[in-house]
Scaffold this motif. Sequence first.
Motif, short mmCIF file in Angstrom:
data_model
loop_
_atom_site.label_atom_id
_atom_site.label_comp_id
_atom_site.label_asym_id
_atom_site.label_seq_id
_atom_site.Cartn_x
_atom_site.Cartn_y
_atom_site.Cartn_z
N ALA A 121 -0.03 -9.04 -12.12
CA ALA A 121 -1.36 -9.67 -12.03
C ALA A 121 -1.33 -11.05 -11.39
O ALA A 121 -2.31 -11.47 -10.78
CB ALA A 121 -1.98 -9.75 -13.42
N GLY A 122 -0.25 -11.77 -11.51
CA GLY A 122 -0.20 -13.12 -10.96
C GLY A 122 0.29 -13.19 -9.53
O GLY A 122 0.47 -14.29 -8.99
N GLU A 123 0.48 -12.06 -8.89
CA GLU A 123 1.03 -12.03 -7.53
C GLU A 123 0.10 -11.26 -6.59
O GLU A 123 -0.60 -10.35 -7.00
CB GLU A 123 2.40 -11.34 -7.54
CG GLU A 123 3.37 -11.91 -8.56
CD GLU A 123 4.61 -11.02 -8.71
OE1 GLU A 123 4.75 -10.07 -7.91
OE2 GLU A 123 5.40 -11.28 -9.62
N ASP A 124 0.11 -11.65 -5.31
CA ASP A 124 -0.61 -10.87 -4.31
C ASP A 124 0.18 -9.60 -4.03
O ASP A 124 1.40 -9.64 -3.84
CB ASP A 124 -0.77 -11.67 -3.00
CG ASP A 124 -1.79 -12.78 -3.15
OD1 ASP A 124 -2.72 -12.63 -3.95
OD2 ASP A 124 -1.66 -13.80 -2.46
N PRO A 125 -0.48 -8.45 -4.02
CA PRO A 125 0.24 -7.18 -3.84
C PRO A 125 0.66 -6.94 -2.39
O PRO A 125 0.23 -7.65 -1.47
CB PRO A 125 -0.80 -6.15 -4.28
CG PRO A 125 -2.11 -6.77 -3.94
CD PRO A 125 -1.93 -8.24 -4.20
N GLU A 126 1.48 -5.92 -2.21
CA GLU A 126 1.85 -5.49 -0.86
C GLU A 126 0.61 -4.95 -0.15
O GLU A 126 -0.24 -4.32 -0.77
CB GLU A 126 2.92 -4.40 -0.94
CG GLU A 126 3.32 -3.81 0.41
CD GLU A 126 4.20 -2.58 0.27
OE1 GLU A 126 4.52 -1.98 1.32
OE2 GLU A 126 4.54 -2.22 -0.87
N ILE A 127 0.50 -5.22 1.15
CA ILE A 127 -0.65 -4.75 1.91
C ILE A 127 -0.18 -4.24 3.27
O ILE A 127 0.72 -4.81 3.88
CB ILE A 127 -1.69 -5.88 2.08
CG1 ILE A 127 -3.00 -5.36 2.68
CG2 ILE A 127 -1.15 -7.03 2.88
CD1 ILE A 127 -4.13 -6.36 2.64
N ARG A 128 -0.76 -3.11 3.70
CA ARG A 128 -0.40 -2.51 4.99
C ARG A 128 -1.66 -2.37 5.84
O ARG A 128 -2.63 -1.74 5.41
CB ARG A 128 0.24 -1.14 4.79
CG ARG A 128 1.48 -1.17 3.91
CD ARG A 128 1.88 0.22 3.47
NE ARG A 128 2.97 0.22 2.50
CZ ARG A 128 3.30 1.27 1.77
NH1 ARG A 128 2.63 2.42 1.88
NH2 ARG A 128 4.30 1.20 0.90
N ILE A 129 -1.64 -2.95 7.03
CA ILE A 129 -2.81 -2.94 7.92
C ILE A 129 -2.47 -2.15 9.18
O ILE A 129 -1.46 -2.42 9.84
CB ILE A 129 -3.22 -4.38 8.28
CG1 ILE A 129 -3.60 -5.14 7.00
CG2 ILE A 129 -4.38 -4.39 9.28
CD1 ILE A 129 -3.79 -6.62 7.18
N THR A 130 -3.30 -1.17 9.50
CA THR A 130 -3.08 -0.34 10.70
C THR A 130 -4.34 -0.33 11.54
O THR A 130 -5.44 -0.64 11.08
CB THR A 130 -2.71 1.11 10.31
OG1 THR A 130 -3.80 1.68 9.58
CG2 THR A 130 -1.46 1.14 9.46
N ILE A 131 -4.18 0.05 12.82
CA ILE A 131 -5.32 0.21 13.73
C ILE A 131 -5.03 1.40 14.63
O ILE A 131 -3.86 1.68 14.97
CB ILE A 131 -5.56 -1.08 14.55
CG1 ILE A 131 -6.95 -1.08 15.17
CG2 ILE A 131 -4.47 -1.29 15.59
CD1 ILE A 131 -7.41 -2.43 15.66
N LYS A 132 -6.06 2.14 15.01
CA LYS A 132 -5.86 3.38 15.77
C LYS A 132 -5.40 3.12 17.19
O LYS A 132 -4.64 3.90 17.76
CB LYS A 132 -7.16 4.19 15.77
CG LYS A 132 -7.49 4.79 14.41
CD LYS A 132 -8.74 5.67 14.47
CE LYS A 132 -9.01 6.31 13.11
NZ LYS A 132 -10.23 7.16 13.11
N ASP A 133 -5.89 2.07 17.82
CA ASP A 133 -5.52 1.75 19.20
C ASP A 133 -4.37 0.75 19.19
O ASP A 133 -4.48 -0.35 18.66
CB ASP A 133 -6.72 1.16 19.96
CG ASP A 133 -6.45 1.03 21.45
OD1 ASP A 133 -5.60 0.21 21.82
OD2 ASP A 133 -7.09 1.77 22.23
N ASP A 134 -3.23 1.14 19.78
CA ASP A 134 -2.06 0.26 19.75
C ASP A 134 -1.84 -0.46 21.07
O ASP A 134 -0.76 -0.99 21.34
CB ASP A 134 -0.81 1.06 19.39
CG ASP A 134 -0.54 2.20 20.35
OD1 ASP A 134 -1.37 2.41 21.27
OD2 ASP A 134 0.48 2.89 20.18
#
Length: 353
Positions: A121-134
């Motif tokens: 609860a005291g930490e920012d979680p892992e996050i994964r950001i993707t986009i369709k056009d590379d």
Amino acid sequence: MAKMGEGDRRWIVEDRPDGTNVHNWHWAETNCLEWSRNYLTNLLCNKTLLSGEGGLHIKTKNLEKLEGEAYVNVRKGKIIPGYELHLILSYEAEAKDSDGNAVVLSTEGSVEVPYIADENAGEDPEIRITIKDDGPVGKRLKDAFIAKGKPFVFEKIREFVDAMAKGGPAKDELEVKKVAPKKSASGSASAPAATTTAAAASGGGVKKEEKKKEGFKTITMSEKFSCRAKDLYEILMDENRWKGFTQSNARISKEVGGEFSIFDGSVTGKNVELKEGKLIVQNWRFGSWPDGLISTVRLTFDEPESGMTVVKLIHTDVPEEDRYGNATVVENTERGWRDLIFHRIRAVFGFGI
């Protein structure tokens, strides 16, 4: 022995006809998964993050997925939240030309947060950001989302965590009993209170009871190591060795009054007293603790025989709950000392016993 159902009725716990859990004495569990879905949807979805800055437009869309569990337990007014959630949020992104008229690229992407849990609860979680056009424009849009959208998502998750710590959907159902002084028929305070007041006014020797510091615990441990006391002292005060046996970032001053930061910044503090090979006294604070709370760590080193050191730990003023209402702070802190510090020192440096 009384037969079943024939005991004194004062000792028989029965369900009230109105179903009320008076003063939340018994455990009451509320399923919060659907509430969490609605709450996070309101926080995260259909929010504009960029509206033309640098020709970029980014807006969050839908909560595509929220799986796992979320619940709140309440007993005697004490809130204990629990949750493990997997979240996926979609977003749309668009890049226009320098004039802001022609659309260069219109695409979509997603944000995945695989583990939102009460234990972190005291930490920012892992996050994964993707986009369709590379392509290059797609990469520019993705970088823009990372810069603008990632802090936004973290902020909203923290709001959700705070809401769960306060009871989530069960917040409004909590019964709060306020005890007011009893009044006599004339409307004055009860006799005992009046007597106490009168005695105090006349110097009648009313003693004030000393208040104990409630809500805090002290952790004590004693560990033996096959090494010299000065070597163990040096390991605990050397940031490079901390990094080695904890596999986390550390910054440690070796001066009295100097500050330190360990376990990737989750623990910070200051050196209060240092005697090489003999004593370490520090102020410790965990980032998940309520604001303003500082504990004291005292480590003494004794070398009863050559090559054997006994370390005694006294960790005082450890709060029973963190800022999110989790009541496992003392247990986790004690486990951290044992498993993440003392046992790892033995494993890495071979200091047995």
